[in-house]
Scaffold this motif. Sequence first.
Motif, mmCIF file in Angstrom:
data_model
loop_
_atom_site.group_PDB
_atom_site.id
_atom_site.type_symbol
_atom_site.label_atom_id
_atom_site.label_comp_id
_atom_site.label_asym_id
_atom_site.label_seq_id
_atom_site.Cartn_x
_atom_site.Cartn_y
_atom_site.Cartn_z
ATOM 1 N N LEU A 178 13.567 -56.297 -21.506
ATOM 2 C CA LEU A 178 14.517 -56.301 -20.554
ATOM 3 C C LEU A 178 13.914 -55.258 -19.548
ATOM 4 C CD1 LEU A 178 17.904 -55.638 -22.506
ATOM 5 C CD2 LEU A 178 17.309 -57.476 -21.085
ATOM 6 N N SER A 179 13.049 -54.615 -19.993
ATOM 7 C CA SER A 179 12.445 -53.810 -18.774
ATOM 8 C C SER A 179 11.477 -54.463 -17.900
ATOM 9 C CB SER A 179 11.835 -52.564 -19.449
ATOM 10 O OG SER A 179 12.779 -51.619 -19.800
ATOM 11 N N ARG A 180 10.839 -55.003 -18.492
ATOM 12 C CA ARG A 180 9.830 -56.092 -17.870
ATOM 13 C C ARG A 180 10.649 -57.341 -17.207
ATOM 14 N NH1 ARG A 180 7.000 -55.068 -22.831
ATOM 15 N NH2 ARG A 180 7.929 -56.873 -23.581
ATOM 16 N N ALA A 181 11.776 -57.558 -17.733
ATOM 17 C CA ALA A 181 12.364 -58.796 -16.851
ATOM 18 C C ALA A 181 13.171 -58.121 -15.891
ATOM 19 C CB ALA A 181 13.769 -59.158 -17.833
ATOM 20 N N MET A 182 13.583 -56.925 -15.872
ATOM 21 C CA MET A 182 14.110 -56.271 -14.892
ATOM 22 C C MET A 182 13.112 -56.130 -13.683
ATOM 23 S SD MET A 182 17.436 -54.046 -16.195
ATOM 24 C CE MET A 182 16.579 -52.750 -16.787
ATOM 25 N N LEU A 183 11.948 -55.671 -13.896
ATOM 26 C CA LEU A 183 10.989 -55.462 -12.889
ATOM 27 C C LEU A 183 11.043 -56.897 -11.985
ATOM 28 C CD1 LEU A 183 8.039 -53.547 -14.891
ATOM 29 C CD2 LEU A 183 9.373 -52.896 -12.733
ATOM 30 N N GLN A 184 11.090 -58.037 -12.456
ATOM 31 C CA GLN A 184 11.262 -59.194 -11.773
ATOM 32 C C GLN A 184 12.587 -59.680 -11.198
ATOM 33 O OE1 GLN A 184 8.829 -62.541 -13.846
ATOM 34 N NE2 GLN A 184 8.201 -60.811 -15.368
ATOM 35 N N ASP A 185 13.522 -59.317 -11.957
ATOM 36 C CA ASP A 185 14.876 -59.495 -11.486
ATOM 37 C C ASP A 185 15.964 -58.493 -11.729
ATOM 38 O OD1 ASP A 185 17.032 -61.271 -10.657
ATOM 39 O OD2 ASP A 185 16.842 -62.789 -12.388
ATOM 40 N N PRO A 186 15.813 -57.509 -10.535
ATOM 41 C CA PRO A 186 16.683 -56.279 -11.171
ATOM 42 C C PRO A 186 18.017 -56.392 -10.826
ATOM 43 C CG PRO A 186 15.292 -55.960 -9.234
ATOM 44 C CD PRO A 186 14.969 -57.179 -9.724
ATOM 45 N N GLU A 187 18.566 -57.224 -10.070
ATOM 46 C CA GLU A 187 19.875 -57.395 -9.797
ATOM 47 C C GLU A 187 20.385 -58.585 -10.818
ATOM 48 O OE1 GLU A 187 21.439 -55.815 -7.508
ATOM 49 O OE2 GLU A 187 19.280 -54.907 -7.247
ATOM 50 N N PHE A 188 19.958 -59.114 -11.533
ATOM 51 C CA PHE A 188 20.596 -59.887 -12.699
ATOM 52 C C PHE A 188 21.711 -59.120 -13.698
ATOM 53 C CE2 PHE A 188 20.492 -63.122 -16.211
ATOM 54 C CZ PHE A 188 21.110 -64.124 -15.869
ATOM 55 N N PRO A 189 22.621 -59.387 -13.365
ATOM 56 C CA PRO A 189 24.087 -58.507 -14.276
ATOM 57 C C PRO A 189 23.792 -58.786 -15.776
ATOM 58 C CG PRO A 189 24.980 -60.342 -13.157
ATOM 59 C CD PRO A 189 23.554 -60.340 -12.748
ATOM 60 N N VAL A 190 23.262 -59.771 -16.192
ATOM 61 C CA VAL A 190 23.342 -60.051 -17.779
ATOM 62 C C VAL A 190 22.252 -59.027 -18.138
ATOM 63 C CG1 VAL A 190 22.774 -61.770 -19.628
ATOM 64 C CG2 VAL A 190 23.994 -62.297 -17.615
ATOM 65 N N PHE A 191 21.072 -58.968 -17.611
ATOM 66 C CA PHE A 191 20.109 -57.807 -17.934
ATOM 67 C C PHE A 191 20.596 -56.637 -18.109
ATOM 68 C CE2 PHE A 191 16.368 -60.814 -15.964
ATOM 69 C CZ PHE A 191 16.505 -61.625 -17.251
#
Length: 124
Positions: A43-56
């Motif tokens: 999730l950390s790697r995903a949030m680097l690319q898409d920090p505003e996606f609430p599901v993450f």
Amino acid sequence: MAELLDQPAKRTPQEWKAWRKATVERVKQLLASNKGVVAARELSRAMLQDPEFPVFQELMQEAISIKLKRDVKAGQPDPWADLPKDLRAQALQLEGFQLYVEEVEQMLNKAGFPQLPAPRPKAK
């Protein structure tokens, strides 16, 4: 598609949707296997690319909860056992942020960026 994972700015809306869906599915599988720390890293790697996606953000809370439960089962005390529910939720958010920062630091180290020195105390 693999090259776009390293270049999120080039993703089309359909590719973003597919990437989010695949990431959420991977993380949910990790959570179902009680692999909270691994899920938090993903999730950390995903949030680097898409920090505003609430599901993450929601899944990160679940990952941290699983990590905390595993720590307690391993004999470590629950550091937030006595906190009210709202403060406990904030503590989980803070723990998730801490894991996020640790993952970013590891990625920077692997990329060859030197670690910054600790700040020096200010003289009085």
